[in-house]
Design a protein around this motif. Structure first.
Motif, mmCIF file in Angstrom:
data_model
loop_
_atom_site.group_PDB
_atom_site.id
_atom_site.type_symbol
_atom_site.label_atom_id
_atom_site.label_comp_id
_atom_site.label_asym_id
_atom_site.label_seq_id
_atom_site.Cartn_x
_atom_site.Cartn_y
_atom_site.Cartn_z
ATOM 1 N N VAL A 29 -44.373 -10.848 24.784
ATOM 2 C CA VAL A 29 -44.928 -10.624 26.116
ATOM 3 C C VAL A 29 -44.322 -11.618 27.104
ATOM 4 C CG1 VAL A 29 -47.031 -10.601 27.502
ATOM 5 C CG2 VAL A 29 -47.047 -9.641 25.192
ATOM 6 N N TYR A 30 -44.222 -12.893 26.676
ATOM 7 C CA TYR A 30 -43.564 -13.885 27.524
ATOM 8 C C TYR A 30 -42.121 -13.472 27.811
ATOM 9 C CZ TYR A 30 -47.291 -17.379 27.010
ATOM 10 O OH TYR A 30 -48.479 -18.056 27.067
ATOM 11 N N GLY A 31 -41.436 -13.017 26.776
ATOM 12 C CA GLY A 31 -40.055 -12.599 26.966
ATOM 13 C C GLY A 31 -39.926 -11.409 27.898
ATOM 14 N N PHE A 32 -40.836 -10.455 27.757
ATOM 15 C CA PHE A 32 -40.800 -9.278 28.625
ATOM 16 C C PHE A 32 -41.046 -9.666 30.082
ATOM 17 C CE2 PHE A 32 -43.186 -5.874 30.757
ATOM 18 C CZ PHE A 32 -42.222 -4.875 30.742
ATOM 19 N N LEU A 33 -42.037 -10.528 30.309
ATOM 20 C CA LEU A 33 -42.321 -10.975 31.676
ATOM 21 C C LEU A 33 -41.141 -11.760 32.251
ATOM 22 C CD1 LEU A 33 -46.063 -12.051 31.344
ATOM 23 C CD2 LEU A 33 -45.167 -10.040 32.501
ATOM 24 N N GLY A 34 -40.534 -12.589 31.409
ATOM 25 C CA GLY A 34 -39.374 -13.338 31.869
ATOM 26 C C GLY A 34 -38.216 -12.430 32.232
ATOM 27 N N ALA A 35 -37.981 -11.402 31.397
ATOM 28 C CA ALA A 35 -36.888 -10.465 31.678
ATOM 29 C C ALA A 35 -37.168 -9.631 32.922
ATOM 30 C CB ALA A 35 -36.669 -9.560 30.469
ATOM 31 N N ALA A 36 -38.445 -9.290 33.142
ATOM 32 C CA ALA A 36 -38.792 -8.425 34.271
ATOM 33 C C ALA A 36 -38.897 -9.187 35.587
ATOM 34 C CB ALA A 36 -40.112 -7.703 33.992
ATOM 35 N N VAL A 37 -39.311 -10.449 35.513
ATOM 36 C CA VAL A 37 -39.562 -11.223 36.740
ATOM 37 C C VAL A 37 -38.508 -12.302 36.950
ATOM 38 C CG1 VAL A 37 -41.209 -12.688 37.946
ATOM 39 C CG2 VAL A 37 -42.039 -10.773 36.549
ATOM 40 N N LEU A 38 -38.344 -13.176 35.959
ATOM 41 C CA LEU A 38 -37.473 -14.334 36.131
ATOM 42 C C LEU A 38 -35.999 -13.931 36.226
ATOM 43 C CD1 LEU A 38 -37.921 -17.375 36.344
ATOM 44 C CD2 LEU A 38 -37.474 -17.544 33.896
ATOM 45 N N VAL A 39 -35.569 -13.100 35.282
ATOM 46 C CA VAL A 39 -34.165 -12.664 35.295
ATOM 47 C C VAL A 39 -33.854 -11.900 36.580
ATOM 48 C CG1 VAL A 39 -32.498 -11.155 34.159
ATOM 49 C CG2 VAL A 39 -33.951 -12.660 32.793
ATOM 50 N N LYS A 40 -34.767 -11.027 36.981
ATOM 51 C CA LYS A 40 -34.582 -10.270 38.218
ATOM 52 C C LYS A 40 -34.509 -11.193 39.428
ATOM 53 C CE LYS A 40 -34.291 -6.237 40.242
ATOM 54 N NZ LYS A 40 -33.180 -5.308 39.971
ATOM 55 N N PHE A 41 -35.336 -12.247 39.438
ATOM 56 C CA PHE A 41 -35.328 -13.205 40.547
ATOM 57 C C PHE A 41 -33.977 -13.901 40.639
ATOM 58 C CE2 PHE A 41 -35.811 -17.677 41.777
ATOM 59 C CZ PHE A 41 -36.283 -17.539 43.072
ATOM 60 N N PHE A 42 -33.429 -14.342 39.508
ATOM 61 C CA PHE A 42 -32.131 -15.015 39.522
ATOM 62 C C PHE A 42 -31.019 -14.059 39.975
ATOM 63 C CE2 PHE A 42 -33.822 -18.117 36.174
ATOM 64 C CZ PHE A 42 -34.097 -19.063 37.143
ATOM 65 N N GLU A 43 -31.099 -12.815 39.540
ATOM 66 C CA GLU A 43 -30.081 -11.845 39.934
ATOM 67 C C GLU A 43 -30.063 -11.632 41.447
ATOM 68 O OE1 GLU A 43 -30.960 -8.345 37.762
ATOM 69 O OE2 GLU A 43 -30.177 -9.091 35.851
ATOM 70 N N VAL A 44 -31.254 -11.496 42.038
ATOM 71 C CA VAL A 44 -31.348 -11.211 43.473
ATOM 72 C C VAL A 44 -31.123 -12.472 44.300
ATOM 73 C CG1 VAL A 44 -32.888 -10.407 45.300
ATOM 74 C CG2 VAL A 44 -32.884 -9.255 43.073
ATOM 75 N N LYS A 45 -31.767 -13.568 43.903
ATOM 76 C CA LYS A 45 -31.728 -14.792 44.708
ATOM 77 C C LYS A 45 -30.347 -15.429 44.718
ATOM 78 C CE LYS A 45 -33.947 -17.991 47.096
ATOM 79 N NZ LYS A 45 -34.564 -17.683 48.394
ATOM 80 N N PHE A 46 -29.674 -15.426 43.568
ATOM 81 C CA PHE A 46 -28.387 -16.105 43.462
ATOM 82 C C PHE A 46 -27.222 -15.128 43.357
ATOM 83 C CE2 PHE A 46 -31.616 -18.981 41.716
ATOM 84 C CZ PHE A 46 -31.413 -20.083 42.534
ATOM 85 N N ASP A 47 -27.492 -13.838 43.561
ATOM 86 C CA ASP A 47 -26.452 -12.805 43.579
ATOM 87 C C ASP A 47 -25.613 -12.839 42.308
ATOM 88 O OD1 ASP A 47 -25.093 -10.659 44.625
ATOM 89 O OD2 ASP A 47 -23.626 -11.892 45.695
ATOM 90 N N LEU A 48 -26.318 -12.814 41.158
ATOM 91 C CA LEU A 48 -25.659 -12.851 39.864
ATOM 92 C C LEU A 48 -25.598 -11.463 39.253
ATOM 93 C CD1 LEU A 48 -27.453 -16.008 38.389
ATOM 94 C CD2 LEU A 48 -25.177 -15.917 39.397
ATOM 95 N N ALA A 49 -24.567 -11.236 38.433
ATOM 96 C CA ALA A 49 -24.482 -9.959 37.727
ATOM 97 C C ALA A 49 -25.608 -9.832 36.708
ATOM 98 C CB ALA A 49 -23.127 -9.833 37.043
ATOM 99 N N SER A 50 -25.994 -10.957 36.120
ATOM 100 C CA SER A 50 -27.106 -10.992 35.174
ATOM 101 C C SER A 50 -27.814 -12.330 35.307
ATOM 102 C CB SER A 50 -26.606 -10.808 33.738
ATOM 103 O OG SER A 50 -27.657 -10.993 32.820
ATOM 104 N N GLY A 51 -29.140 -12.294 35.364
ATOM 105 C CA GLY A 51 -29.905 -13.527 35.502
ATOM 106 C C GLY A 51 -30.234 -14.194 34.193
ATOM 107 N N GLU A 52 -29.749 -13.638 33.085
ATOM 108 C CA GLU A 52 -30.000 -14.256 31.784
ATOM 109 C C GLU A 52 -29.237 -15.573 31.667
ATOM 110 O OE1 GLU A 52 -28.640 -11.213 29.215
ATOM 111 O OE2 GLU A 52 -30.562 -10.170 29.151
ATOM 112 N N SER A 53 -29.899 -16.591 31.124
ATOM 113 C CA SER A 53 -29.260 -17.891 30.940
ATOM 114 C C SER A 53 -30.136 -18.745 30.033
ATOM 115 C CB SER A 53 -29.064 -18.610 32.288
ATOM 116 O OG SER A 53 -30.313 -18.951 32.865
#
Length: 294
Positions: A123-147
């Motif tokens: 559940v933590y991973g799903f929330l991170g992928a849905a919210v955190l990764v998406k935030f990094f992609e949009v905020k920092f204009d990244l191809a993928s927010g995974e890191s």
């Protein structure tokens, strides 16, 4: 008769504790022997230094190229980064709950914090992928927010309850005479807590860090969903990587028992267990040295 009864009870309790400790130690030893036996062909073929410091992971090649340096570095970035974020927050929350929080507020916060430990890691991973990764992609204009940084942030949230619960318990175990003496001398509550109570409780608080670090180092699902799963040596906290638990989870199901690939994953598991044990031993040695120095 009362003293005899108490003595008998103490002997029974001591016997139970010793038995449980012995069984736990034997189980750990048996697990290590089993993993070592399953992975022994890899250790004898590749060698310890070649396996630990090799930079190529191609277990299906002929001959297989098996090195896990990039995965070890990714694991340390993720677990160490999570502890770097979680330790100040966890210790601060524990000190607040133990010494400063009004009782009604503490009675609300403790169950909420403990409830966080029961949420499944997926559940933590799903929330991170849905919210955190998406935030990094949009905020920092990244191809993928995974890191590795994204994985560390989620792991920090997961381990904070362990740090809070164990650190607060360590603070509450400090003898009340120290608090009474501090109040009698007229020192401030802040001075009493930070200069007297926290140093006295540091062994239990460091133990909380050990528990949190072991949880962060061995976490699988959240890391698998957020770290990026890239088999290359990460140059920074913000690169992608593949920690050891994610590697095992991704590849174990597709291996053939008895193959070099299967044996290599058992060797990875052995390295992971030994890393956690080494951290435990290192922190305990540090605590013993600090206590002797103090």
């Amino acid at each position: 008769m009362i003293y005899r009864g108490l003595g008998l009870k103490e002997k029974i309790i001591s016997s139970i504790i010793i038995s449980v400790a012995t069984v736990s130690s034997l189980l750990l030893l048996a697990m290590l022997i089993f993993i070592l036996r399953e992975s022994w062909p890899i250790w004898s073929q590749i060698g310890v230094s070649g396996f630990l410091f090799g930079s190529s992971w191609r277990p299906l090649n002929t001959p297989p190229e098996i090195g896990i340096l990039s995965m070890i570095v990714s694991t340390m970035w993720v677990a160490g980064g999570a502890l770097l974020i979680a330790a100040p927050l966890g210790f601060g929350c524990a000190i607040f709950l133990a010494e400063f929080a009004p009782r009604p507020l503490a009675a609300i916060l403790r169950p909420v914090i403990n409830m966080l430990t029961g949420i499944p890691s997926v559940v933590y991973g799903f929330l991170g992928a849905a919210v955190l990764v998406k935030f990094f992609e949009v905020k920092f204009d990244l191809a993928s927010g995974e890191s590795l940084f994204a994985a560390s942030l989620i792991l920090a949230i997961m381990v904070i309850p362990f740090i809070v619960a164990n650190s607060e318990a360590a603070l509450r175990l400090v003898a009340p005479e120290y608090r009474h003496a501090g109040i009698a001398l007229g020192v401030s509550r802040q001075y009493l807590t930070l200069r007297i109570l926290v140093p006295l409780a540091r062994k239990g608080m460091f133990g909380a860090l050990v528990l949190a670090f072991g949880r962060a180092m061995g976490e699988t699902m959240a890391v698998l969903m957020l770290a990026g799963n890239t088999l290359r040596l990460p140059g920074s906290w913000f690169d992608k990587g593949e920690p050891l638990p994610a590697l095992i989870a991704l590849e174990l199901g597709s291996t053939t028992p008895g193959s070099s690939h299967h044996q290599a994953l058992f060797a990875v598991g052995l390295v992971l267990v030994l890393m956690v044990i080494a951290v435990n031993i290192g922190i305990n040695l540090l605590l013993n040295r600090l206590q002797k120095g103090g």
